[in-house]
Every structure is written in structure tokens, then in C-alpha cells.
Motif scaffolding. Sequence first.
Motif, PDB file in Angstrom:
ATOM      1  N   ILE A   1       5.776  -3.606   6.302  1.00  0.00           N
ATOM      2  CA  ILE A   1       4.950  -4.814   6.273  1.00  0.00           C
ATOM      3  C   ILE A   1       5.522  -5.748   5.211  1.00  0.00           C
ATOM      4  O   ILE A   1       5.431  -5.466   4.006  1.00  0.00           O
ATOM      5  N   LEU A   2       6.126  -6.855   5.634  1.00  0.00           N
ATOM      6  CA  LEU A   2       6.766  -7.784   4.714  1.00  0.00           C
ATOM      7  C   LEU A   2       5.743  -8.744   4.104  1.00  0.00           C
ATOM      8  O   LEU A   2       4.623  -8.878   4.614  1.00  0.00           O
TER       9      LEU A   2
ATOM     10  N   VAL B   1       3.488   3.937   6.414  1.00  0.00           N
ATOM     11  CA  VAL B   1       3.378   2.487   6.299  1.00  0.00           C
ATOM     12  C   VAL B   1       3.817   2.069   4.900  1.00  0.00           C
ATOM     13  O   VAL B   1       3.257   2.536   3.903  1.00  0.00           O
ATOM     14  N   TYR B   2       4.836   1.201   4.843  1.00  0.00           N
ATOM     15  CA  TYR B   2       5.304   0.625   3.579  1.00  0.00           C
ATOM     16  C   TYR B   2       4.919  -0.849   3.571  1.00  0.00           C
ATOM     17  O   TYR B   2       5.333  -1.614   4.452  1.00  0.00           O
ATOM     18  N   VAL B   3       4.119  -1.258   2.590  1.00  0.00           N
ATOM     19  CA  VAL B   3       3.616  -2.624   2.545  1.00  0.00           C
ATOM     20  C   VAL B   3       3.968  -3.257   1.205  1.00  0.00           C
ATOM     21  O   VAL B   3       3.879  -2.613   0.149  1.00  0.00           O
ATOM     22  N   HIS B   4       4.378  -4.532   1.247  1.00  0.00           N
ATOM     23  CA  HIS B   4       4.714  -5.215   0.001  1.00  0.00           C
ATOM     24  C   HIS B   4       3.486  -5.244  -0.903  1.00  0.00           C
ATOM     25  O   HIS B   4       2.360  -5.444  -0.454  1.00  0.00           O
ATOM     26  N   GLU B   5       3.722  -5.058  -2.196  1.00  0.00           N
ATOM     27  CA  GLU B   5       2.620  -4.928  -3.146  1.00  0.00           C
ATOM     28  C   GLU B   5       1.693  -6.142  -3.154  1.00  0.00           C
ATOM     29  O   GLU B   5       0.496  -6.014  -3.458  1.00  0.00           O
TER      30      GLU B   5
ATOM     31  N   ASP C   1      -3.488  -4.498  -0.998  1.00  0.00           N
ATOM     32  CA  ASP C   1      -4.949  -4.405  -0.940  1.00  0.00           C
ATOM     33  C   ASP C   1      -5.487  -4.957   0.379  1.00  0.00           C
ATOM     34  O   ASP C   1      -6.410  -4.385   0.975  1.00  0.00           O
ATOM     35  N   GLU C   2      -4.899  -6.061   0.827  1.00  0.00           N
ATOM     36  CA  GLU C   2      -5.339  -6.675   2.084  1.00  0.00           C
ATOM     37  C   GLU C   2      -5.127  -5.731   3.264  1.00  0.00           C
ATOM     38  O   GLU C   2      -6.029  -5.540   4.090  1.00  0.00           O
ATOM     39  N   LEU C   3      -3.940  -5.128   3.339  1.00  0.00           N
ATOM     40  CA  LEU C   3      -3.662  -4.223   4.455  1.00  0.00           C
ATOM     41  C   LEU C   3      -4.584  -3.013   4.411  1.00  0.00           C
ATOM     42  O   LEU C   3      -5.135  -2.609   5.445  1.00  0.00           O
TER      43      LEU C   3
END
Length: 482
Positions: free
Chosen positions: A260-261, A292-296, A300-302
Motif C-alpha cells: 500500500i503506497l 500487507v505492507y502499508v506506508h507509515e 492507521d487509516e488502513l
Amino acid sequence: MAISAFPVISGRFLVNGEWIKGARITDVINPANITEVVGEVALCSKEDVIQAVDAADSAFRSWSRTTAEERASRMKAAAHKLSEAIDEHVSLFVRENGKVLAEAKKDLLRCVEIMSKAADALLEWWQPESIPGGQMVQIRKRPRGVTAVISPWNSPMILTFKRVIPAILAGNTVVVKPATDCPLTVLSTLQVVAAHFPPGVINIVTGSGGLVGEILCSDSRVRTIAFTGSTDTGKRIMSLASGTVKKLYMELGGNDPALILPDAVLDETAMLRIRMGILRAAGQVCSAIKRVYVHESRYDELVDKLKKEFHQVIVGNGIHPDALMGPINNKTQFDFVRGLIERTKQSGAKVETLGHKLDPDTWENGYFLLPSLVTGLDQQSELVRVEQFGPVIPIIPYADVEEAVELANDTEFGLRASVWTADSQKAEELADRLQAGAVFHNNHTIFQDLHLDFPGLKESGLSRETRWCGLELFADSFGFAN
């Protein structure tokens, strides 16, 4: 939906056109109600398997000499007949596999679609291809021989038909070995298909993988093995097949990452796609999102949005139209996933179990698990390293894209991956760097066009890409010069 009695193929296997009652049988259990016996599965002996290979080898001599037109015509007729019988197979599939009604019916419809599309593709693909040059040279195709198709319990219909159908269309004969936990719908639908082909073209043996599978993989008359299952079993098959240098087509394990960019659009459509990418078939999909890898900046949103998505999931018996997710298919996998979740909790990670029980009173009668979202893990955590094959997902933040790519590739698997970004050019750039057989942009699913397939990298598979419904994997090309 009415519950049917045992299917007519219960406890039987198919050799040379004859449905034979197994001398030894075991029960097939409904994973949503473990007190319900859906049917019986035969435990074939060594002699049974050898007879099936005998039949396939004998039938190959004449079937391999039929025209592409005849093979396609027979397949079209079989597809039409099976299409008329879809509804009567849906409840059987739900009861033995655990999928919800919508997923089960979609799988069965895709099997018919595979039959029709592969038959159409054959007529074009089978034609000789001339190579330009001073000498007349053609690329021609020939059938290879007996094909062993060893299929899994998680998606047995599609993953059986995607191997069996192109194999017999290419002029081969097959011996199919369905999974013991979920064989009945494979048997019942292939009964419809086999009736349109000469005896011995389609043979089916059931029972222990350790016995049936080892014989099929060792017999010199079996020239191709199409296997879907665990990487460890795939390695064993490679070892057995090496003695006679068989051709191998293997889809093995996966630990698919979703990246998730920072600019990802996390609207309702995207979140539904992410949820389905994780929880389709209760997470029991080789190519499901498993990390799932999400930008920091979006972490929180994801997490908040994915919690809301998971909380909407109603878990229960798939035969009920309100169920959005069914049970785990079998006790072995159920125990593994439960143990994995418990060990994850004990490690200090935060495990949030969400969703709703459709029928709390019967919950303990099935292999049900509510979906869980896990935070507070690092790259070396067990849940991140293994293929969980269940409804539990780790969410991990990253600081920059270079770190995300490194984390995504840090696995022995390489089946599928996905990139979630508003920048399509960035998605293409990352796709070139991710070690996966296929990379999806803003989705994590399967190819809509059934002509297409791509093998996994590293320990996720062994094959090659196909644009002809898999026909290329089951025939040998040779050169003819004049």
C-alpha cells in the motif's frame, strides 16, 4: 436449498469407463457441520492405481490420433451438458468444501467456461506454424501421453479443470487424483464430462496421497504431472519424477504481499477488493493476500478501514445465503490456523478478532474461525513467514518504498503480489522489481481471461506462462523440415 443424499459416485472411482466401488472407504465430512457425512471416498489400492494407468496408457494409443476438431466437438458437448447440471452440484460443493454459495457457483461456472474456451483455443493453437526462411520448417504439436492430475482441497474444481481439460484436448489421457477431504464434486462433474469421451481417456483414483500420488509420480508411463499443493509435496514429486524426466506443471505455496503506497486510494471499492483478496474462501487460496505492507503515513487509516471491512463479515454454514465466509475445510488446517493465532497472541502481537457468527448455537459444530487482523509484528514473526491459509492477516508499516520491496521479496515464495497506488507508472516500475509470477495493480485476484496463466517464481511453482488455456503445457512441439 434442499440437501441431497449421497451422490451416486460416493465411494467409487473411475477406471476405463467403469465406476468401481472401493473395497475400502472413508467418510467425507461437512466442515460446517462435522456430524454430517456428505458421502464416502474410496481408498484405492496400489493395484487400483496401476489399473487406472493401464487404462489411460491403452486409451492414449487411439485418443492421441483423433483430430483437434473431434476433441473440441466432444468437449463442447460435455460443456453444454455440464452447464445444465450446475445447480445440482452447487450444494454438494458447499457441503464438502465449505465455500459460500456465491463462491461455489462461480467456481462451477468457471469450469464450464474453461471447457468452452479451451475447446475454441485448441482449433487455432493446434495448427502447424511455419517459420520464415530458406527451408520449409514447421512447428507442429503432438500429445505427450498419460497425464497425472493431482488436485487440492481448497479450490478443487477450478484447479482440476484447468489441468484436466487442456490435457485431454491436447490428445492426452488423464488419471486424476482429487483430494480426500473434498473429492465428491470433482468426481460428480467429471462423471458428466467423461461420458462424452472414450473409456480410459479420463480415469479417477482417490485415497492416500502417500500411496496414490507416489505411484503416479513413479510410473514411467506417466509423462506429465500437474500438481497443485504444498511446496514440500512438490519437492517430493520432483524427486520421484526425476527418474523418468517427466514434465512438471506445479502450482505450490504462496505468501503474497500487498504493498500500500502513500498515494493509494483507499475508498470503498479498494477496501472491498483488499478484504476479498484476504478472505476469499476463508483465506484458503494459494494466491490470497497473506501480508500487507502499508506506508507509515497511511497505517492507521488502513488498519481502521480494514477493521470495518472485517467487522462486516458474517461467518457460517455456506449453504445459508447470508453467510459471507464459510469454515476452514478440514481439521488439520483448522488446528494449524488456530495454533498459529494462539502463538501470535503469546508473542505479544495485537490480534483483533472481528466479524459475526451467523449461528452461535451451532458454531462449535464446524471448523469456523472469525477473521483476525494482527498488528505489532515484525518481518521475522511466524505469521509473516509462513503461509497461514486462513482468515488472519498481518499488517506491517514501512518507511519508504525501497524497504517495502525488500520486505515483500524476503520470502522463499513468489506466487502473486499487488501494488496499491494512484500512479500506474509507479505500479509498473514496482512490478518489475517484485519477485512474483504475476503482479496486480489496485486489486489482488485472478486473471479474468481464462486463456492466461503465469507460474509462480522461486518455491511457488514450476511451469511457464500460457496464453492458450494451458494447452501449451500438455503437448510437445516438434520441428518438421522439408
